[in-house]
Write a protein that holds these residues in place. Structure first.
Motif, short mmCIF file in Angstrom:
data_model
loop_
_atom_site.label_atom_id
_atom_site.label_comp_id
_atom_site.label_asym_id
_atom_site.label_seq_id
_atom_site.Cartn_x
_atom_site.Cartn_y
_atom_site.Cartn_z
N THR A 33 -30.30 2.60 -4.27
CA THR A 33 -29.84 2.89 -2.91
C THR A 33 -29.56 1.56 -2.22
N VAL A 34 -28.97 1.61 -1.03
CA VAL A 34 -28.71 0.36 -0.31
C VAL A 34 -30.00 -0.28 0.18
N THR A 35 -31.07 0.47 0.28
CA THR A 35 -32.34 -0.11 0.71
C THR A 35 -33.17 -0.63 -0.47
N ALA A 61 -24.64 -5.95 -9.75
CA ALA A 61 -24.35 -5.64 -8.35
C ALA A 61 -23.57 -4.33 -8.29
N PRO A 62 -23.37 -3.79 -7.09
CA PRO A 62 -22.56 -2.57 -6.96
C PRO A 62 -21.15 -2.79 -7.49
N SER A 63 -20.62 -1.77 -8.13
CA SER A 63 -19.29 -1.90 -8.70
C SER A 63 -18.22 -1.76 -7.63
N LEU A 64 -17.03 -2.19 -7.97
CA LEU A 64 -15.88 -2.11 -7.08
C LEU A 64 -14.91 -1.11 -7.68
N THR A 65 -14.77 0.05 -7.03
CA THR A 65 -13.88 1.09 -7.51
C THR A 65 -13.00 1.54 -6.35
N THR A 66 -11.71 1.30 -6.48
CA THR A 66 -10.78 1.76 -5.45
C THR A 66 -9.56 2.38 -6.13
N PHE A 98 -19.79 -1.89 -1.21
CA PHE A 98 -20.91 -2.65 -0.66
C PHE A 98 -20.94 -4.06 -1.22
N GLY A 99 -21.58 -4.95 -0.50
CA GLY A 99 -21.76 -6.32 -0.96
C GLY A 99 -22.90 -6.40 -1.95
N ARG A 100 -23.27 -7.61 -2.30
CA ARG A 100 -24.38 -7.82 -3.23
C ARG A 100 -25.71 -7.68 -2.52
N PRO A 101 -26.73 -7.24 -3.23
CA PRO A 101 -28.04 -7.15 -2.60
C PRO A 101 -28.65 -8.54 -2.38
N SER A 102 -29.54 -8.63 -1.42
CA SER A 102 -30.25 -9.88 -1.17
C SER A 102 -31.11 -10.17 -2.39
N ILE A 114 -29.20 -4.15 0.30
CA ILE A 114 -27.81 -4.51 0.57
C ILE A 114 -27.67 -4.55 2.09
N THR A 115 -27.54 -5.75 2.62
CA THR A 115 -27.48 -5.91 4.06
C THR A 115 -26.08 -6.22 4.57
N SER A 116 -25.16 -6.47 3.64
CA SER A 116 -23.80 -6.78 4.08
C SER A 116 -23.04 -5.49 4.38
N VAL A 117 -22.12 -5.59 5.30
CA VAL A 117 -21.33 -4.45 5.73
C VAL A 117 -20.38 -4.05 4.62
N ALA A 118 -20.18 -2.76 4.48
CA ALA A 118 -19.23 -2.28 3.47
C ALA A 118 -17.84 -2.78 3.80
N ALA A 119 -17.02 -2.92 2.78
CA ALA A 119 -15.63 -3.37 2.98
C ALA A 119 -14.82 -2.29 3.69
#
Length: 132
Positions: A33-35, A61-66, A98-102, A114-119
């Motif tokens: 999860t993001v937490t 890290a979270p994958s990038l799928t668009t 989402f960005g990378r987790p801390s 994951i504290t960064s804002v989603a794209a």
């Protein structure tokens, strides 16, 4: 790669080192999860003057799928001119990015989060172009 900031008396400033890894740390994809993207309890800050045993690039890290699409139509306007209409859509499925987790073991409140804002969400644009 998880890191651990610690005070290094030789350098006189904050230095980065690897933490000690006491278990795997990776969570199954259904439990991420993001937490809590990875198990933060598996990484312990080493003692001063010591490097931890954690290797580099052990977590994902979270994958990038668009899904991006575009539609283009050209309309002739005589022999030497034409009008082009273009519609483009980016991230059509509106998948969160989402960005990378801390990954700083010295920050127990944010490690694994994951504290960064989603794209950007779905974005559409239209364009008209006149060729002459």
């Amino acid at each position: 790669t998880v890191s651990a900031s610690q005070n290094n008396p030789f350098v006189g400033q904050q230095a980065s080192a690897y933490p000690n890894r006491i278990c795997n740390g990776a969570l199954p994809s259904g439990q991420r999860t993001v937490t809590q993207w990875f198990n933060a309890a598996c990484f312990v800050v080493p003692t001063p003057f010591a490097l931890g045993n954690e290797g580099s690039n052990i977590l994902t890290a979270p994958s990038l799928t668009t899904l991006d699409i575009g539609v283009l139509r050209s309309f002739p306007l005589g022999e030497a001119r034409r009008l082009e209409f273009r519609w483009e859509a980016f991230n059509v499925a509106n998948t969160p990015i989402f960005g990378r987790p801390s990954a700083n073991a010295s920050s127990p409140g944010t490690i694994g989060r994951i504290t960064s804002v989603a794209a950007d969400p779905r974005v559409m644009q239209f364009a008209l172009k006149l060729y002459f």
